[in-house]
Enzyme design. Structure first.
Site, short mmCIF file in Angstrom:
data_model
loop_
_atom_site.label_atom_id
_atom_site.label_comp_id
_atom_site.label_asym_id
_atom_site.label_seq_id
_atom_site.Cartn_x
_atom_site.Cartn_y
_atom_site.Cartn_z
N HIS A 80 -15.40 75.00 -6.65
CA HIS A 80 -14.84 74.90 -5.30
C HIS A 80 -14.49 73.45 -4.98
CE1 HIS A 80 -18.61 73.15 -3.93
NE2 HIS A 80 -19.25 74.13 -4.54
N THR A 86 -25.09 70.55 1.82
CA THR A 86 -25.76 71.81 2.12
C THR A 86 -26.52 71.65 3.44
OG1 THR A 86 -27.72 71.14 0.88
CG2 THR A 86 -26.02 72.39 -0.31
#
Length: 463
Positions: A80, A86
């Site tokens: 990606h 995160t």
């Protein structure tokens, strides 16, 4: 390497004189073909947090299709695009910056920006820069394989994470944009044909999760922590001296280095402004950081992990099935329901595109033996990429990374396989490789014995 050293040293000298973040006036250093070439002396040593950059010039073999040959099949496997940290890391970064702002008694020079820095990064999703990366990737794929793309619509799969699906969709946007500019194309717009859920108990060759022993293995974490304990203390001491009043851990040091990439990728749509976090660290420290990331991936998902390559067996066997147009033979991470259905796993296509994560891609590369020439990495000293035989996190799985698996037909009857990772031709192992890094299809498949035999997958479920 001498040029790299001089240029990087000059960059750091200048960055410490000025408190302004370096800016490029346009994004000509960030292109579909070359990837991210802005601030290369720092942006190319961010490990897996580097944005994709072409390493064609690092290849001893030209990426051009050899004379007298034509590409008849292509599988692209892509990470990606650039994302925000995160959720857990985003909270950690924000908390660290708040603590520094609360406790530091003075901010000077290259640290001045920290006094008023406002943490606004999101979590998990693609940045606008990352979206643009994937548009560029789709356009490049179409142009590179135009002769096939004009007549064939790629079959596309994505692992179920939002950022992976979004990356596939942006790739399609770029592919379609290039398609519309090619008046010789008559194919329909591609779609994401299959999204494989990332949930417990659901087999997914594009995202590891089902191998219990592997998921519970903490060896890589220990190796990463040990190397951080080697490189971290001198940096921590310097930062604490430069910012009186703060107390840092070795992990905090790595977090601040992470911010260099994440902040840069979030600042502008094309990465034209380098984060001021980058100037806090020296050339030597960035090389250590880059190696730390490579070390973590190697011992976490590559040959340094007893079960790392096993996580890539399923995809390898899927690729064999596509190349040979025969049913998938696998009892590891493949989903038999999906792979036995021509609607969700066709075998007659010329173009395939799969979208995944960095960790899974590392496992796949090692399951295929692409880096069999890489010896076990030193756990206590930095090795060069040349010493690692072309393996490095920044060279293999940066944001927007892509591997092209090509099938070629030349003068001889038997087709040939070639693999490019971020435009670098990776000479194949386990087969009779020619001067162009290729092997015959049958010979290459025969050499993939580890994957075809299931490797050591059965030990995933032993206590």
């Amino acid at each position: 390497m001498a040029f790299f050293t001089v240029a990087l040293s000059l960059y750091y000298l200048l960055s410490r004189v000025s408190t302004q973040a370096p800016v490029v006036q346009n994004h000509s250093c960030n292109t579909a073909d070359g990837g991210y070439q802005c601030f290369p002396n720092v942006s190319h040593v961010w490990g897996q947090y580097s944005p994709y950059f072409s390493i064609e010039q690092e290849s001893a073999i030209s990426e051009d299709v050899p004379h007298g040959c034509e590409v008849t099949f292509v599988q692209v496997l892509s990470r990606h695009g650039a994302r925000y940290p995160t959720e857990s890391k985003s909270k950690a970064y924000s908390g660290l910056i708040e603590a520094i702002q609360k406790n530091a008694t003075s901010f000077w020079g290259q640290y001045a920006f920290l006094e008023s820095y406002n943490y606004t990064l999101g979590a998990d999703d693609l940045t606008i820069f990352g979206e643009n990366q994937m548009v560029d990737s789709g356009a490049k794929f179409y142009r590179r394989y135009k002769n096939l793309a004009r007549k064939n619509t790629p079959f596309i799969r994505a692992s179920g994470s939002d950022r992976v699906v979004a990356s596939a969709e942006k790739f399609i946007n770029g592919f379609r944009k290039a398609q519309l500019h090619d008046h010789g194309s008559k194919r329909a717009t591609p779609v994401v044909n299959v999204i494989i859920p990332e949930i417990d108990g659901f087999n997914n060759t594009l995202d590891h999760s089902t191998c219990v022993s592997f998921e519970n293995d903490e060896r890589a974490d220990e190796i990463e922590a040990n190397f951080t304990a080697i490189m971290g203390p001198p940096i921590r001491k310097r930062l604490e001296n430069d910012l009186p009043g703060i107390k840092l851990t070795n992990e905090n040091v790595i977090y601040l280095m992470d911010m260099c990439s994440f902040d840069t990728m979030a600042r502008t749509a094309h990465g034209t402004e380098l984060s001021p976090f980058c100037a806090i660290f020296t050339e030597k420290e960035w090389l250590q950081y880059d190696y730390l990331q490579s070390l973590s991936k190697y011992y976490g998902y590559g040959a340094g992990s007893p079960l790392g390559p096993a996580q890539g067996i399923g995809f390898t066997n899927e690729l064999i099935a596509r190349l040979t147009q025969s049913p998938v033979q696998d009892n590891t991470s493949t989903n038999h329901t999906l792979d036995s259905n021509p609607a969700t796993f066709p075998l007659d296509r010329k173009l395939y595109a799969d979208f995944s994560h960095d960790n899974s891609m590392i496992s796949i590369f090692f399951a295929m033996g692409l880096y069999n020439g890489t010896q076990p990495l030193s756990m206590d000293s930095v090795e060069s990429i040349q010493e690692m035989d072309g393996y490095a996190a920044s060279w293999t799985v940066p944001f927007g990374a892509r591997a092209y698996f090509e099938l070629m037909q030349c003068e001889k009857k038997e087709p040939l396989v070639r693999v490019l990772v971020n435009d670098r031709v990776v000479p194949l192992h386990g087969c009779a490789v020619d001067k162009f890094g290729r092997c015959t299809l049958d010979d290459w498949v025969e050499g993939l014995n580890f994957a075809r035999s299931g490797g050591n997958w059965k030990t995933c479920f032993t206590l």
